[in-house]
Design a protein around this motif. Structure first.
Motif, PDB file in Angstrom:
ATOM      1  N   LEU A  53       0.822  -1.209   0.000  1.00 18.84           N
ATOM      2  CA  LEU A  53       0.000   0.000   0.000  1.00 18.84           C
ATOM      3  C   LEU A  53       0.856   1.260   0.000  1.00 18.84           C
ATOM      4  CD1 LEU A  53      -3.049  -0.276   2.421  1.00 18.84           C
ATOM      5  CD2 LEU A  53      -3.036  -0.186  -0.057  1.00 18.84           C
ATOM      6  N   ARG A  93      -4.920  -0.106   6.621  1.00 16.18           N
ATOM      7  CA  ARG A  93      -5.226   0.789   5.489  1.00 16.18           C
ATOM      8  C   ARG A  93      -5.306   2.244   5.959  1.00 16.18           C
ATOM      9  NH1 ARG A  93      -9.886   2.102   1.802  1.00 16.18           N
ATOM     10  NH2 ARG A  93      -9.126   1.596  -0.274  1.00 16.18           N
ATOM     11  N   GLU A 149      -4.094  -2.885  -4.782  1.00 17.85           N
ATOM     12  CA  GLU A 149      -4.597  -3.188  -3.446  1.00 17.85           C
ATOM     13  C   GLU A 149      -5.505  -4.425  -3.470  1.00 17.85           C
ATOM     14  OE1 GLU A 149      -6.753  -0.947   0.281  1.00 17.85           O
ATOM     15  OE2 GLU A 149      -7.252  -0.271  -1.743  1.00 17.85           O
TER      16      GLU A 149
END
Length: 201
Positions: A53, A93, A149
């Motif tokens: 990420l 996240r 992702e």
């Protein structure tokens, strides 16, 4: 060169998810051994996810620690409705997003005229699987963020499409579409790379 990224067998992952969720619930009740098992069970998945990420292996360990710190800070609210893995990756996240926002607001200074080369020179070399890992990171880096992702969550971390949808806050069909497009793009990139390497061989 062919890079294979296989998800963990679904039944094995389901059992691991159930165990991690049980440990999270026990840790919520104050069991320190359960908290340790919870971290050990999911540490690798969180680390892998934040690397992909953030695109920054240098900060991945800090982001992983931040994720677990946030998780333990809000563990009292975890009720096990989703798996602990899905819940934790949602926290990861947010930790990455916060880190990227903070980094964008704060300029970095360096004495080196070419900071990127300086960073690359500090990376480890001659490790087993190092070249394949770099190749995979390069291939994944070329994907749009949303597709990368979705691919990492389902094909590397091993979440189901439903869990990935819950983690990212988008419909299951969108996750399936993103993974399908990511696979197609990765296959094209691999075929192109093999075609370019063939004349040299």
């Amino acid at each position: 060169m062919t890079v294979s990224v296989l998800p963990v067998a679904r039944t094995k992952r389901a059992a691991a998810d159930a165990a991690a969720t049980a440990w999270a619930l026990a840790a919520r009740g104050g069991d320190p051994r359960a908290a340790e098992h919870f971290v050990r069970a999911l540490h690798h998945d969180v680390l892998c996810y934040v690397v992909h990420l953030s695109g920054d292996p240098q900060t991945a360990h800090d982001l992983t620690q931040d994720t677990f710190a946030r998780a333990f800070g809000s563990l009292h609210g975890f009720e096990g409705r989703a798996s602990a893995r899905t819940w934790l990756l949602s926290i990861a996240r947010r930790a990455v997003a916060d880190s990227l926002r903070y980094a964008a607001a704060r300029p970095r200074l360096t004495d080196a005229p070419d900071w990127q080369t300086a960073v690359e020179r500090t990376q480890p070399r001659d490790l087993p699987g190092f070249d394949e890992g770099v190749a995979l990171l390069d291939l994944l880096a070329a994907l749009p963020d949303e597709r990368r992702e979705a691919f990492v969550l389902t094909q590397v971390v091993g979440l189901s499409y439903e869990e990935a949808a819950s983690c990212t806050g988008c419909p299951v069909g969108t996750v399936r579409s993103r993974v399908s497009r990511a696979r197609a793009a990765l296959e094209r990139q691999l075929l192109d790379a093999e075609a370019r390497a063939a004349p040299a061989a």
